[in-house]
Structures are given as C-alpha cells and as structure tokens.
Design an enzyme around this catalytic site. Structure first.
Site, PDB file in Angstrom:
ATOM      1  N   LYS A  35      -8.145 -14.412  -2.861  1.00  0.00           N
ATOM      2  CA  LYS A  35      -7.513 -15.578  -3.239  1.00  0.00           C
ATOM      3  C   LYS A  35      -8.389 -17.011  -2.929  1.00  0.00           C
ATOM      4  CE  LYS A  35      -2.737 -14.049  -2.643  1.00  0.00           C
ATOM      5  NZ  LYS A  35      -1.410 -14.526  -2.183  1.00  0.00           N
ATOM      6  N   GLY A  94      -1.210 -21.647  -8.711  1.00  0.00           N
ATOM      7  CA  GLY A  94      -1.006 -21.446 -10.273  1.00  0.00           C
ATOM      8  C   GLY A  94      -1.873 -20.292 -11.069  1.00  0.00           C
ATOM      9  N   LYS A 152      -4.095  -7.980   1.769  1.00  0.00           N
ATOM     10  CA  LYS A 152      -3.512  -6.644   1.099  1.00  0.00           C
ATOM     11  C   LYS A 152      -2.581  -7.020  -0.014  1.00  0.00           C
ATOM     12  CE  LYS A 152      -2.684  -2.351   1.368  1.00  0.00           C
ATOM     13  NZ  LYS A 152      -3.746  -1.224   1.157  1.00  0.00           N
ATOM     14  N   GLU A 181       7.290 -19.733   0.644  1.00  0.00           N
ATOM     15  CA  GLU A 181       7.118 -18.519  -0.547  1.00  0.00           C
ATOM     16  C   GLU A 181       6.724 -17.389   0.238  1.00  0.00           C
ATOM     17  OE1 GLU A 181       5.867 -19.658  -4.359  1.00  0.00           O
ATOM     18  OE2 GLU A 181       6.639 -21.682  -4.151  1.00  0.00           O
ATOM     19  N   ARG A 184       6.634 -30.062  -1.413  1.00  0.00           N
ATOM     20  CA  ARG A 184       6.888 -30.984  -2.525  1.00  0.00           C
ATOM     21  C   ARG A 184       8.209 -30.501  -3.030  1.00  0.00           C
ATOM     22  NH1 ARG A 184       5.976 -27.647  -6.604  1.00  0.00           N
ATOM     23  NH2 ARG A 184       4.026 -26.240  -6.586  1.00  0.00           N
TER      24      ARG A 184
END
Length: 451
Positions: free
Chosen positions: A158, A164, A201, A275, A292
């Site tokens: 990542k 996005g 992972k 999240e 936000r």
C-alpha cells in the site's frame, strides 16, 4: 458562531453545505471554476466567486485563489467538503495563518492520519486492532522481501500517501513481489508525489465497514454507528448501507468502542470516519482514518436523524458534543449515481442532460447538483447524484430503492442507474451476502431493447 462560510468544493457536497448554512442563519460563499458556472451550488449560495479555469489544479486545488475568495467576501470559515483540499495539511495551516477557521482537522492531525503508515503505528499505540504487517514505511526492496516472509502470503502493498486504490497491489507469491513493488511505487509517485510503501497481511474477501465519529475541542469523541461500504469497483465505493447486514450487537459495540478510542487517543476534532476491514469470522482491523466528511454521510443522518454538517460547524465553532453514542433505528441505503456507462466498463459519460425526472415519495432523499439542461463537465469526478432510501427494515429500503431507481430518469448521458437496479435484484445482495470481492465475479445483464 460563524457569520459567513466559504465552501471550497463543488457539486452536490457544496450544495449540501449551503443548505445547512441557510438553516443555521449563516451566509454562504460558493466558489466555482468556469466549467461549473451553471451548477446549482453557484445559484443557491448567497455569494459566488469564480476561482479559475476548468482544470482543478487551476481552480479547486488552487489554494491562493480560494483564500483570496474568502478574504474578498469576508468569510470567517472554510468548509472543504470531501476530496480536493479536505485532507490537505498545508491548506489547513494556511487557513490558520489567515485567521480563517478550517472546518476540518488541524494540519497536525491531517499529517498524522493522512500518512497511512504513521496512522497505523498510532493506532497500534492506541490499542486499536490493526492488520499484521510492516512497522511503518518499508525502506527498500530487501526489507520488503523480509517483511512479506514474516507476515506470510498473500500480502498487500500500500502507498503510504495513498487513497482511492492508487498504489495498492495484492501479492500472492514471492516471485511476483518485485514487479508489484516497482509498479505500486511508480503509481504512487505519479498520483501523490510520494512513493513510500508499507505492507499488510491481505485479508481475503473482507467486509469494508466504517464507523462515523465526531470529536470536539475538549478531547471527547462519540460514534454514530457503522456504514457497510463493501460493494466496490477498483476500490471505489458504489453503494453503502447502514446498519450493515453483517453486523451483530457485539461487533458494533466493539468496533464503536475502538473507533472512539482511536479518536480520543489523538484528540480528534471534527467529523471523521475510522475505517476497518472485517474478516469472515468478524475479526476487525483498522485500515485508515478519513479526517473529513464522507460521500456516504447521508445514510447515517437518515437512520439517527442527525445533521452531520451542522455538527461539523458547531464543533468548529467550539461547541462541545453531547458525548452520546448513536445506534441506528432505521435502515438506509445509498446508491451513487455516476455519469458512466456500466455496460462499457463504466466509461465516463459527460455531456448535456436533456431530461431529468427525480424520484420522490416517502423515505426517498436525492442529493444532487444537476438538472435538465445542465452540462456535466469532463474535468471532475463522475458522481452526479446520491439516491438514498430509508425504511423500517432492510427489505423495505431495498424495495424503495427499486421503485426510486425505476422512477429516476436521466437522458442525454449514460448513468449507473441500470447497474444499481440490477444490483437490487441480485440474490447475494438481497441476502446481505457480499464482500469487497463482490464486483470481481458479477457480470451485468445486457440492456433490454425497449423499442
């Protein structure tokens, strides 16, 4: 309380903020590019200022132009909406320096949570469950190989500055790692000007469930329950719902507690989301924090009767929150209506809307900035509306959505309305049996010739 708020955004979210400002007795200032001169947010604001030509780099991302617009209209606050400058620490700092209140996170908070690797380290310190993987940024490919072996395949690379879906690569075996490392770094550098990578992972076929939180200047935070955002295409959300059909009371309690713990640990001020990825056994792991308002915030507003934009403004003005956590007492679904052709790879479909008939009736909400005769510019995100249905049960919310989609007529361009209509009939969706891999296997039915 603020006297005048400039909305540093466009489209439906700008109009959404303007409406709450009007209800609160606060004057609003719209900014717009030359391509957006005919947008509804420009027409509904108390004042409007053109900030540049169509490209966002010369308008909605042009900080000097936005600050100048705030100064010439005497705005004492700026609401950034979502996207554009909403999570830009430099912009938040410039607002501070010009004595304009940024209705969002502080520069320090944006930096801390915007860097995904730093955010993960912070959450581990806070005691929030995190996906196993690297401790911070991976310095080189040799270390990448070592971390992947220790973590165990499959792994996910990542981009530290990502979002996005940019700079993300799933890797299932070691021989594919170097290509993934090179391509992810190249994509991240091009998209964010930063090629720092970290590794986690890979949680196979997870649910993507987020918790809405609000924190105030006293350091207190509360949560407003969850949203299930698992129906995605290329890491872009297509539809969301609350409560999640996968949720249990115990899981909601645990995830809500973790999200509040995260917000209070960093003394978060404002509205945001924590999240999580949730595996098939309902183990949950911190993924990222968005500092936000979210595109999908309306469904939370619908099930708890709560104006999140109003709360953002109140917190920014220094008014403390109640500290109460909220649980959903209704069911709400949002379909993102994009100007895209779902029968041709979701290809963008800008152009002039020749006919528009909006659905209505009990339990229907439509957030949009478009109308018949409006031309959708090709310069921005393709989302043109959010259709939200709310009912006593999930079954009723789906039935309302089917009816509303059938009523929703947009001609002159292609839209994703047919996709959502088919989705509402899909047996796995109806059963609540979907994960982030849902769109990997589903093929839409061909369009019916109505002639």
């Amino acid at each position: 309380m603020f006297k005048k708020i400039l909305i540093a955004n466009r489209g439906e979210i700008a109009l959404r903020v303007i409406r709450t400002c009007r209800e609160m007795g606060i004057k609003s200032v719209a900014v717009y590019s030359k391509a957006d001169e005919e947008s509804l947010h420009v027409k509904f604001a108390d004042e409007a200022v053109c900030i540049g030509p169509a490209p966002s780099s010369e308008s909605y991302l042009k900080m000097s132009n936005i600050i100048a617009a705030a100064e010439i209209t005497n705005a004492d606050a700026i609401h950034p909406g979502y996207g554009f400058l909403s999570e830009n620490a430099k912009f938040s700092k410039i607002c501070q320096e010009h004595n304009i209140k940024f209705i969002g996170a502080s520069p320090e908070m944006i930096d801390r949570m915007g860097d995904k690797a730093m955010a993960k380290t912070t959450m581990i310190e806070a005691g929030v469950p995190c996906v196993p993987g690297s401790e911070g940024v991976i310095p080189d490919f040799k270390t990448c190989v070592k971390v992947a072996k220790e973590t165990g395949y499959p792994v996910m690379l990542k981009a530290s500055a990502g979002g996005g879906g940019k700079g993300m690569r799933a890797v299932w075996k070691e021989e594919d790692l170097e290509d993934a490392w090179d391509s992810a770094r190249h994509e991240s550098k091009a998209a964010f000007g930063n090629d720092d990578m970290y590794m986690e992972k890979l949680i196979e076929e997870p649910r993507h469930i987020e918790i809405q939180i609000v924190g105030d200047s006293t350091g207190r935070a509360c949560h407003l329950s969850e949203r299930d955002c698992s129906v995605q295409r290329r890491h872009q959300k297509l539809t969301e719902e609350t409560p999640s059909p996968f949720m249990t009371d115990e899981l909601r309690e645990a995830m809500g507690t973790a999200a509040v713990k995260a917000a209070e640990y960093i003394k978060y001020e404002g509205a945001g989301t924590v999240e999580f990825l949730v595996d098939k056994n309902r183990n949950f792991y911190f993924m990222e924090m968005n500092t936000r308002i979210q595109v999908e915030h309306p469904i939370t507003e619908q099930v708890i009767d709560f104006d999140l934009i109003r709360e953002q403004i109140m917190v920014a003005a220094g008014i403390p929150i109640s500290g109460k956590n909220y649980l959903p007492n209704l069911h709400s679904i949002e379909c993102r209506i994009n100007a895209e052709d779902p029968y041709n790879g979701f290809r963008p479909s800008p152009g002039k809307i020749t006919v528009l008939h909006a659905p209505g009736g009990h339990g229907i909400r439509l957030d949009t900035h478009v109308y018949a005769g409006y031309s959708i510019p090709p310069n921005y995100d393709s989302m043109i509306a959010k259709l939200i249905t709310t009912a006593q049960t999930r079954e009723e919310a789906i039935s309302k959505m089917k009816r509303a989609l059938d009523e929703f007529v947009i001609e002159g361009i292609k839209t994703t309305i047919p996709f959502h209509r088919q989705l509402m009939d899909h047996p796995d969706y109806i059963a609540g049996n979907y994960t982030t891999a849902f769109m990997d296997t589903w093929q839409m039915n061909e369009p019916v010739d109505e002639e």
